[in-house]
Design an enzyme around this catalytic site. Structure first.
Site, mmCIF file in Angstrom:
data_model
loop_
_atom_site.group_PDB
_atom_site.id
_atom_site.type_symbol
_atom_site.label_atom_id
_atom_site.label_comp_id
_atom_site.label_asym_id
_atom_site.label_seq_id
_atom_site.Cartn_x
_atom_site.Cartn_y
_atom_site.Cartn_z
ATOM 1 N N ARG A 11 4.300 2.239 10.435
ATOM 2 C CA ARG A 11 4.309 1.000 10.668
ATOM 3 C C ARG A 11 5.136 0.565 12.025
ATOM 4 O O ARG A 11 5.725 -0.704 11.949
ATOM 5 C CB ARG A 11 5.099 0.386 9.109
ATOM 6 N N ARG A 29 0.834 -1.336 -0.207
ATOM 7 C CA ARG A 29 -0.009 0.052 -0.016
ATOM 8 C C ARG A 29 0.910 1.232 0.073
ATOM 9 O O ARG A 29 0.441 2.390 -0.295
ATOM 10 C CB ARG A 29 -0.843 -0.088 1.368
ATOM 11 N N HIS A 30 2.032 1.148 0.491
ATOM 12 C CA HIS A 30 3.077 2.336 0.295
ATOM 13 C C HIS A 30 3.516 2.466 -1.195
ATOM 14 O O HIS A 30 4.390 1.844 -1.555
ATOM 15 C CB HIS A 30 4.180 1.987 1.273
HETATM 16 C C1 LIG Z 1 -2.691 1.412 11.414
HETATM 17 C C2 LIG Z 1 -2.953 1.191 9.986
HETATM 18 C C3 LIG Z 1 -4.313 0.530 9.756
HETATM 19 C C4 LIG Z 1 -4.541 0.622 8.406
HETATM 20 N N1 LIG Z 1 -5.760 0.020 8.061
HETATM 21 C C5 LIG Z 1 -6.348 -0.167 6.791
HETATM 22 C C6 LIG Z 1 -7.655 -0.993 6.399
HETATM 23 O O1 LIG Z 1 -8.281 -1.133 7.207
HETATM 24 N N2 LIG Z 1 -7.948 -0.729 5.083
HETATM 25 C C7 LIG Z 1 -7.228 -0.151 4.097
HETATM 26 O O2 LIG Z 1 -7.360 -0.372 2.746
HETATM 27 N N3 LIG Z 1 -6.053 0.297 4.575
HETATM 28 C C8 LIG Z 1 -5.661 0.531 5.496
HETATM 29 N N4 LIG Z 1 -4.226 1.006 5.923
HETATM 30 C C9 LIG Z 1 -3.650 1.457 4.741
HETATM 31 C C10 LIG Z 1 -3.582 2.852 4.745
HETATM 32 O O3 LIG Z 1 -4.767 3.314 4.364
HETATM 33 C C11 LIG Z 1 -2.450 3.407 3.697
HETATM 34 O O4 LIG Z 1 -2.960 2.953 2.554
HETATM 35 C C12 LIG Z 1 -0.979 2.861 3.621
HETATM 36 O O5 LIG Z 1 -0.625 3.242 5.134
HETATM 37 C C13 LIG Z 1 -0.051 3.525 3.025
HETATM 38 O O6 LIG Z 1 -0.060 4.956 3.447
HETATM 39 P P1 LIG Z 1 0.026 6.042 2.513
HETATM 40 O O7 LIG Z 1 -0.932 6.333 1.516
HETATM 41 O O8 LIG Z 1 0.568 7.529 3.151
HETATM 42 O O9 LIG Z 1 1.565 5.910 1.753
HETATM 43 P P2 LIG Z 1 2.141 6.133 0.257
HETATM 44 O O10 LIG Z 1 1.176 5.291 -0.861
HETATM 45 O O11 LIG Z 1 3.561 5.665 -0.122
HETATM 46 O O12 LIG Z 1 1.824 7.672 0.237
HETATM 47 C C14 LIG Z 1 2.650 8.781 0.705
HETATM 48 C C15 LIG Z 1 1.915 9.871 0.820
HETATM 49 O O13 LIG Z 1 1.738 10.313 -0.576
HETATM 50 C C16 LIG Z 1 0.795 11.175 -0.686
HETATM 51 N N5 LIG Z 1 -0.161 10.432 -1.917
HETATM 52 C C17 LIG Z 1 -0.201 9.256 -2.258
HETATM 53 N N6 LIG Z 1 -1.109 8.628 -3.135
HETATM 54 C C18 LIG Z 1 -1.875 9.761 -3.118
HETATM 55 C C19 LIG Z 1 -2.941 10.030 -3.838
HETATM 56 N N7 LIG Z 1 -3.578 9.303 -4.821
HETATM 57 N N8 LIG Z 1 -3.709 11.403 -3.751
HETATM 58 C C20 LIG Z 1 -3.140 12.155 -2.961
HETATM 59 N N9 LIG Z 1 -1.934 12.204 -2.237
HETATM 60 C C21 LIG Z 1 -1.383 10.778 -2.214
HETATM 61 C C22 LIG Z 1 0.097 11.140 0.591
HETATM 62 O O14 LIG Z 1 0.405 12.282 1.295
HETATM 63 C C23 LIG Z 1 0.487 9.988 1.340
HETATM 64 O O15 LIG Z 1 0.564 9.888 2.660
HETATM 65 C C24 LIG Z 1 -3.960 1.024 7.251
HETATM 66 C C25 LIG Z 1 -2.602 1.655 7.607
HETATM 67 C C26 LIG Z 1 -2.191 1.604 9.036
HETATM 68 C C27 LIG Z 1 -0.921 2.315 9.394
#
Ligand SMILES: Cc1cc2nc3c(=O)[nH]c(=O)nc-3n(C[C@H](O)[C@H](O)[C@H](O)COP(=O)(O)OP(=O)(O)OC[C@H]3O[C@@H](n4cnc5c(N)ncnc54)[C@H](O)[C@@H]3O)c2cc1C
Length: 230
Positions: free
Chosen positions: A184, A76-77
Site C-alpha cells: 500500500r 482486505r488485510h
Molecule cells: C494495487 C492493488 C490492487 C488490488 N486490486 C484488487 C482488486 O481489483 N480486487 C480485489 O478484490 N482485491 C484487490 N486488491 C486486494 C488484494 O487482492 C489483497 O486482498 C490485499 O492486498 C490484501 O493482501 P493479502 O491477502 O496479502 O493480506 P492478508 O489478508 O493480510 O494476508 C497476508 C498473507 O497471509 C497469507 N494468506 C492470507 N489468507 C490466506 C488464505 N486464505 N490462503 C492462503 N494464504 C493466505 C498470504 O500469504 C497473504 O499474503 C488489490 C491490492 C493491491 C495492493
C-alpha cells in the site's frame, strides 16, 4: 457539509520496539539478554532471511480517519490485523466528505493493470470538485431527510457515497504492518513495486512514519531489504 483532502492517522497505543524483536529471536537458544550493539545486525539478518515471527511480538493501535473507500481496501488485510470501525447503524454519520487535493493525479492513461495516472487540467478539476460537492451535499440532504421521516440510520445511510469519512481503530504487529506497507505504498526502491490507490497510500505513509519512530532498526532493515516483508 465539510470537505477534506487529507486523512488522520494517530498511534494511540504501542507496545513495540526493536529490543522486543531481538529478545524474541534470541530467547529460544540464548535467553533474553543481547547487547544492543548486536541488535541491528540481528534484525537485518532476520529480515533478509525472512524469519518473520520475531517481528510479531509487539502491538500498535492506530486511529484512522479516511473515506470509506479506503477502509474497503484496508479491511482486505486479514492476517495480524484487528479492526473496529465507527457504525452507521448506531450513530448518525457526520457530513464530512473527501475531495482530492490538487496534487493528486486524476486522469488515467493506458490499459487496466498497466495504466499511469496523470494530472488533470483546470476544467477537469472543476468537474471533480464541483460535481463531488454537488453530489455529496445532495446525498447528505437525502440522508437527513430520511432520518427526519423516522427511517432507521442503517437504512437511511444507503444513500451515502463511499467518499464519506469514517473512523476506525486498527491494531497490528510489525510483521503484518510490513506486509501492508509493501502493498500500500508506492516506492520506486521496492523489489516488488506496487501501485496502490493514492488515498490508502496516504494512510500507509503516515503509519510507516509512526512505526519508524517506535522501531527504527526494524524499519531501516525493511528498507534495506527493498520493502520485502519477512
Ligand atoms: C494495487 C492493488 C490492487 C488490488 N486490486 C484488487 C482488486 O481489483 N480486487 C480485489 O478484490 N482485491 C484487490 N486488491 C486486494 C488484494 O487482492 C489483497 O486482498 C490485499 O492486498 C490484501 O493482501 P493479502 O491477502 O496479502 O493480506 P492478508 O489478508 O493480510 O494476508 C497476508 C498473507 O497471509 C497469507 N494468506 C492470507 N489468507 C490466506 C488464505 N486464505 N490462503 C492462503 N494464504 C493466505 C498470504 O500469504 C497473504 O499474503 C488489490 C491490492 C493491491 C495492493
Amino acid at each position: 457539509v465539510r470537505f477534506r483532502s487529507d486523512v488522520t492517522v494517530k498511534l494511540v497505543r504501542s507496545l513495540a520496539d526493536d529490543e522486543g524483536v531481538v529478545q524474541a529471536a534470541r530467547v529460544s537458544y540464548e535467553g533474553e539478554n543481547t547487547p544492543s550493539a548486536e541488535a541491528e545486525g540481528l534484525i537485518n539478518f532476520l529480515m533478509r532471511n525472512k524469519h518473520g515471527s520475531p517481528f510479531e511480538h509487539n502491538s500498535m493501535t492506530f486511529y484512522i480517519e479516511a473515506p470509506i473507500f479506503v477502509f474497503r481496501e484496508f479491511h482486505r488485510h486479514r492476517i495480524g490485523w484487528s479492526y473496529n470501525e465507527e457504525s452507521a447503524r448506531y450513530k448518525k454519520l457526520e457530513p464530512v466528505f473527501y475531495i482530492p487535493g490538487r496534487e493528486r493525479k486524476i486522469v488515467q492513461e493506458g490499459k487496466a493493470g498497466t495504466y499511469t495516472m496523470v494530472s488533470g487540467d483546470e476544467e477537469q478539476w472543476e468537474y471533480v470538485e464541483g460535481l463531488s460537492e454537488w453530489s455529496y451535499k445532495n446525498s447528505y440532504r437525502m440522508y437527513t431527510r430520511l432520518l427526519e421521516e423516522g427511517i432507521a440510520r442503517e437504512v437511511a445511510r444507503n444513500v451515502l457515497p463511499t467518499g464519506i469519512y469514517s473512523s476506525m481503530y486498527a491494531t497490528c504487529n510489525a510483521r503484518s504492518l510490513m506486509a501492508f506497507l509493501a502493498l500500500r505504498t508506492d516506492d520506486p526502491s521496492a523489489a516488488f513495486p506496487s501501485k496502490p490507490l493514492r488515498e490508502i497510500a496516504m494512510v500507509a505513509e503516515q503509519m510507516e512514519d509512526l512505526w519508524t519512530e517506535q522501531m527504527p532498526l526494524t524499519a531501516q532493515a525493511f528498507k534495506n531489504q527493498r520493502r520485502v516483508a519477512p
